[in-house]
Design a protein around this motif. Structure first.
Motif, PDB file in Angstrom:
ATOM      1  N   ARG A  95       0.825  -1.204   0.000  1.00  0.00           N
ATOM      2  CA  ARG A  95       0.000   0.000   0.000  1.00  0.00           C
ATOM      3  C   ARG A  95       0.861   1.257   0.000  1.00  0.00           C
ATOM      4  O   ARG A  95       0.505   2.269  -0.635  1.00  0.00           O
ATOM      5  CB  ARG A  95      -0.921  -0.012   1.226  1.00  0.00           C
ATOM      6  N   LEU A  96       1.985   1.203   0.700  1.00  0.00           N
ATOM      7  CA  LEU A  96       2.883   2.363   0.708  1.00  0.00           C
ATOM      8  C   LEU A  96       3.438   2.619  -0.692  1.00  0.00           C
ATOM      9  O   LEU A  96       3.560   3.772  -1.121  1.00  0.00           O
ATOM     10  CB  LEU A  96       4.031   2.115   1.696  1.00  0.00           C
ATOM     11  N   GLU A  97       3.744   1.542  -1.401  1.00  0.00           N
ATOM     12  CA  GLU A  97       4.223   1.697  -2.781  1.00  0.00           C
ATOM     13  C   GLU A  97       3.139   2.310  -3.656  1.00  0.00           C
ATOM     14  O   GLU A  97       3.427   3.153  -4.516  1.00  0.00           O
ATOM     15  CB  GLU A  97       4.645   0.320  -3.321  1.00  0.00           C
ATOM     16  N   LYS A  98       1.891   1.926  -3.457  1.00  0.00           N
ATOM     17  CA  LYS A  98       0.796   2.508  -4.209  1.00  0.00           C
ATOM     18  C   LYS A  98       0.585   3.975  -3.856  1.00  0.00           C
ATOM     19  O   LYS A  98       0.213   4.789  -4.709  1.00  0.00           O
ATOM     20  CB  LYS A  98      -0.499   1.728  -3.951  1.00  0.00           C
ATOM     21  N   PHE A  99       0.860   4.331  -2.602  1.00  0.00           N
ATOM     22  CA  PHE A  99       0.736   5.725  -2.190  1.00  0.00           C
ATOM     23  C   PHE A  99       1.736   6.600  -2.944  1.00  0.00           C
ATOM     24  O   PHE A  99       1.394   7.666  -3.472  1.00  0.00           O
ATOM     25  CB  PHE A  99       0.957   5.839  -0.681  1.00  0.00           C
ATOM     26  N   PHE A 100       2.993   6.148  -3.007  1.00  0.00           N
ATOM     27  CA  PHE A 100       4.014   6.949  -3.685  1.00  0.00           C
ATOM     28  C   PHE A 100       3.799   6.964  -5.202  1.00  0.00           C
ATOM     29  O   PHE A 100       3.927   8.015  -5.833  1.00  0.00           O
ATOM     30  CB  PHE A 100       5.406   6.400  -3.358  1.00  0.00           C
ATOM     31  N   SER A 101       3.478   5.815  -5.777  1.00  0.00           N
ATOM     32  CA  SER A 101       3.306   5.773  -7.231  1.00  0.00           C
ATOM     33  C   SER A 101       2.051   6.503  -7.677  1.00  0.00           C
ATOM     34  O   SER A 101       2.012   7.086  -8.761  1.00  0.00           O
ATOM     35  CB  SER A 101       3.259   4.319  -7.710  1.00  0.00           C
ATOM     36  N   GLY A 102       1.003   6.511  -6.854  1.00  0.00           N
ATOM     37  CA  GLY A 102      -0.232   7.172  -7.232  1.00  0.00           C
ATOM     38  C   GLY A 102      -0.267   8.650  -6.939  1.00  0.00           C
ATOM     39  O   GLY A 102      -1.189   9.346  -7.377  1.00  0.00           O
ATOM     40  N   SER A 103       0.733   9.161  -6.202  1.00  0.00           N
ATOM     41  CA  SER A 103       0.743  10.585  -5.827  1.00  0.00           C
ATOM     42  C   SER A 103       2.010  11.275  -6.290  1.00  0.00           C
ATOM     43  O   SER A 103       2.481  12.221  -5.657  1.00  0.00           O
ATOM     44  CB  SER A 103       0.606  10.724  -4.297  1.00  0.00           C
ATOM     45  N   PHE A 104       2.554  10.799  -7.409  1.00  0.00           N
ATOM     46  CA  PHE A 104       3.846  11.300  -7.856  1.00  0.00           C
ATOM     47  C   PHE A 104       3.814  12.809  -8.073  1.00  0.00           C
ATOM     48  O   PHE A 104       4.651  13.545  -7.560  1.00  0.00           O
ATOM     49  CB  PHE A 104       4.266  10.581  -9.144  1.00  0.00           C
ATOM     50  N   TYR A 105       2.835  13.299  -8.848  1.00  0.00           N
ATOM     51  CA  TYR A 105       2.776  14.726  -9.149  1.00  0.00           C
ATOM     52  C   TYR A 105       2.358  15.541  -7.925  1.00  0.00           C
ATOM     53  O   TYR A 105       2.753  16.697  -7.785  1.00  0.00           O
ATOM     54  CB  TYR A 105       1.806  14.972 -10.300  1.00  0.00           C
TER      55      TYR A 105
END
Length: 471
Positions: free
Chosen positions: A243-253
């Motif tokens: 989930r942490l990986e999804k947080f960073f990848s989904g909030s890049f901008y």
């Protein structure tokens, strides 16, 4: 200041490119699906098998099977062996079309040479006893609404039931469910709240409260935006690291906007004008990447968020409304403080004023040498031989730099700011739309002129005309 402006311009260009290329459904989505009116429901697992758990996750986009008993076999779309889940791990059949159809919400291309009727070719994909996959039988995959839904979109419609076959040894297992159309509510009340929040943010700029009040509003926007991203990431099914990986990848901008938000807060609390530039793009980033791209949440009945739908809508409204309001309020603050910024950045004008004042000093020195001998009483209170009035010292002449504005951390001298504003206005009115005439050729001056001209220059200096640009 110039560096901040250039960085802000660069960020604006990046935001523009992202806005053109971004797709609303993929902005904040889980397993490839964003806010929707379709709801998938698992109704039964028959028969009940000890150690076997089957459920829908991520809004029905994927199926999760956990098996702590004997190995089970999941059957593919055409009756072929697809998955094995058991004590030895999870295996997928590379000869099954379902392996490639279920790789994502949209599916993957088929490799050449697969044969579903041939012997299975198993590949181990996990050592655990949990499998998750996109099973397109469990959610609506159409591109157009069914006729009954299109005719009455404001009513609930149960469209179809679905089944997934499994086996455990010789025991068949059937998983059943359905997907239903559930209409959303009107977004108008939420949009009115967003408009009110935008008005609050803009009012802070109009009232000149762009220090601590605007900083507080920006803290609310930034923290709310981060919480919204965390809520989406925690809607994914998986462990903490996943989930942490999804947080960073989904909030890049969004990370750029968050960083600028905290920098802007630090500057605004100190009444630094630089903070207004950062606030424009921090608020704009929240309004764009959370508010605008997730605005469909306000009118849909289902949304990918690890909390209630009402909380999700509140976070979107705050990012959209207050984020936009902070950006507008900061722009108003920048415009209101523009004269101060022009004075701070007008280095060329300051140099011109200093040069004119230096010429006046040289004229004074020439006048002193020609009109009277040098004495030991020369100093700040010395008098001009021509006018008999006190000659101002260089530190008191009009137009000399005497300080920067508060935005750069220096305390300005009282009364200097309005004077410099007047200097700027008068000088620009004098030079607007006019080119300087060419310098005439030098001619020898008569002796009388050599005595009169220094005296005129001294009088102009005493009256402040040289500094004001009126001479």
């Amino acid at each position: 200041m110039l560096v901040v402006k250039r960085a802000a311009l660069m960020l604006a260009m990046v935001l523009g490119v992202v806005l053109v290329q971004a797709q609303p459904a993929s902005a904040h989505s889980v397993s490839g699906v964003g806010a929707t009116n379709w709801k998938s429901v698992l109704t039964s697992v028959s028969p009940s098998v000890p150690g076997l758990t089957v459920k829908l996750v991520e809004g029905g986009s994927r199926i999760e099977v956990v098996n702590h008993g004997p190995e089970i076999l999941v059957v593919g779309y055409e009756g072929e062996p697809y998955l094995r889940v058991g004590p030895q791990g999870v295996f997928e059949n590379l000869q099954s079309p379902a392996t490639y159809l279920n790789c994502s919400r949209a599916g993957c291309s088929f490799p050449a040479g697969i044969n579903k009727d041939g012997p299975p070719k198993w590949k181990k994909i996990s050592s655990g006893q949990t499998a998750r996959w996109h099973d397109h039988r469990a959610h609506f995959m159409g591109t157009q609404l069914p006729p009954d839904v299109a005719q009455a979109p404001n009513k609930v419609h149960q469209e179809a039931t679905w089944e997934i076959a499994m086996t455990q040894g010789s025991t068949p297992i059937t998983v059943k469910g359905n997907y239903t159309w559930i209409p959303g509510s009107s977004p108008l009340p939420w949009l009115l709240v967003a408009l009110a929040l935008a008005a609050v943010g803009a009012a802070l700029g109009l009232l000149g409260a762009w220090g601590v009040p605007l900083a507080v509003a920006l803290v609310v926007v930034t923290v709310n935006d981060i919480y919204h991203a965390v809520g989406i990431a925690w809607f994914w099914s998986g462990g903490f690291v996943y989930r942490l990986e999804k947080f960073f990848s989904g909030s890049f901008y969004s990370f750029v906007g968050w960083a600028l938000g905290f920098v802007a807060v630090w500057l605004l609390v100190r009444r630094r004008v630089d903070g207004l530039y950062a606030a424009v793009f921090a608020g704009g980033s929240a309004a764009l990447f959370t508010g605008l791209l997730d605005i469909t949440v306000l009118s849909r009945s289902q949304a990918p968020f690890g909390g209630s739908l009402v909380v999700d809508r509140v976070t979107v409204v705050i990012s959209l409304g207050l984020g936009l309001g902070v950006a507008v309020g900061a722009l108003i603050g920048i415009r209101a403080s523009r004269p101060e910024l022009e004075l701070d950045d007008s280095d060329d004008f300051d140099d011109d004023v200093d040069g004119e004042a230096d010429e006046a000093d040289e004229a004074d020195e020439v006048n002193d040498r020609t009109q009277r001998p040098t004495t030991g009483t020369e100093g700040p209170t010395a008098r001009s031989a021509a006018s008999g009035t006190p000659r101002p010292t260089p530190s008191c002449r009009v137009g000399v730099r005497s300080g920067r504005h508060v935005g750069h951390g220096h305390r300005p001298v009282v009364g200097v700011g309005p004077a410099r504003v007047l200097l700027t206005s008068l000088r620009r009115q004098r030079t607007r739309g006019r080119t300087e005439p060419p310098m005439p050729a030098a001619h020898p001056r008569p002796a009388a002129a050599r005595h009169v001209l220094p005296t005129i220059a001294n009088i102009e200096t005493e009256l402040g005309l040289v500094g004001l640009g009126l001479a």
